[in-house]
Scaffold this motif. Structure first.
Motif, PDB file in Angstrom:
ATOM      1  N   GLY A 160      -1.146  -0.130   3.377  1.00  0.00           N
ATOM      2  CA  GLY A 160      -0.140  -0.110   4.434  1.00  0.00           C
ATOM      3  C   GLY A 160       0.266   1.298   4.810  1.00  0.00           C
ATOM      4  N   TRP A 176       2.189  -1.796   7.951  1.00  0.00           N
ATOM      5  CA  TRP A 176       2.492  -1.476   6.566  1.00  0.00           C
ATOM      6  C   TRP A 176       3.120  -2.689   5.872  1.00  0.00           C
ATOM      7  CZ3 TRP A 176       4.941   3.885   5.025  1.00  0.00           C
ATOM      8  CH2 TRP A 176       4.815   4.054   3.638  1.00  0.00           C
ATOM      9  N   ALA A 179       0.363  -5.378   5.224  1.00  0.00           N
ATOM     10  CA  ALA A 179      -0.538  -5.020   4.135  1.00  0.00           C
ATOM     11  C   ALA A 179       0.169  -5.086   2.789  1.00  0.00           C
ATOM     12  CB  ALA A 179      -1.113  -3.622   4.365  1.00  0.00           C
ATOM     13  N   HIS A 180       1.387  -4.559   2.752  1.00  0.00           N
ATOM     14  CA  HIS A 180       2.176  -4.619   1.519  1.00  0.00           C
ATOM     15  C   HIS A 180       2.399  -6.074   1.106  1.00  0.00           C
ATOM     16  CE1 HIS A 180       6.209  -3.539  -0.645  1.00  0.00           C
ATOM     17  NE2 HIS A 180       5.246  -3.789  -1.501  1.00  0.00           N
TER      18      HIS A 180
END
Length: 206
Positions: A160, A176, A179-180
């Protein structure tokens, strides 16, 4: 830690031996966890992305509140037994609050330097793993569960960060968050599947 009512004895007594919910495999639990947590994470990161709340401390508190309030319900599909949503939501809210407090202590204590986010995640995830393990009545396997959760969380967070560095702006911040959330959720899915191994064993391999 029987106060949450998620140990094998508690779940079987409450369910009458008929279990509902859960994932059929560790891989399925990881996929469901990743997608569910990613959705929550995008919502949480939108506070930062669109600067909805002024002040760093207030912003982090609001982000943590979204995770605490929503994630347990989103992940409760991975938990076996009647009444799982309410009980697991309370457990996860407690666990994530501990994680968030630890993370913030490192972040603000180190003034965002010296890889404060990594240290906060490392210690916070250890506490979260231990709490989940005890609440579900699993003996042992802490290191393996923690290693997978920390690794997937860190991969998602790092990816991220790279996406944000490339895209920037609000879209980069949302990427971000996605993805996190994918990494963190996959790790949680793995942990939740394995902490329920004793329950599945006693229920006949469910």
């Amino acid at each position: 830690m029987r106060s949450f009512g998620l140990t094998p004895d508690d779940v079987l007594a409450r369910s009458g031996g008929a279990l509902r919910g859960g994932a059929a495999s560790a891989a399925g639990s990881m996929v469901q966890g990743a997608l569910s947590f990613a959705a929550v994470s995008v919502v949480a990161y939108s506070i930062w992305a669109f600067k909805l709340i002024p002040g760093e401390a207030a912003m982090y508190a609001a982000i943590a509140a979204i995770y605490i309030g929503v994630t347990g319900l989103a992940l409760s599909r991975l938990v076996l037994g009647a009444g799982a949503a309410r009980r697991f939501s309370l457990l996860f809210a407690t666990g994530f609050a501990v994680y968030a407090i630890i993370w913030c202590a490192f972040w603000f204590g180190l003034h965002g330097k010296h890889q404060a986010d990594l240290w906060g995640a490392a210690v916070g995830l250890a506490a979260l793993t231990a709490l989940l393990q005890r609440a579900f009545g699993l003996q042992g396997n802490f290191l393996s569960l923690y290693a997978v959760l920390f690794t997937l969380h860190t991969l998602g967070y790092s990816l991220g960060g790279e996406l944000y560095a490339t895209v920037r702006g609000a879209p980069g911040r949302l990427l971000w968050g996605a993805a996190h959330g994918l990494g963190f959720g996959a790790g949680l899915g793995y942990v939740l599947y394995h902490v329920q191994a004793p329950l599945r064993s006693r229920a006949g391999g469910r």
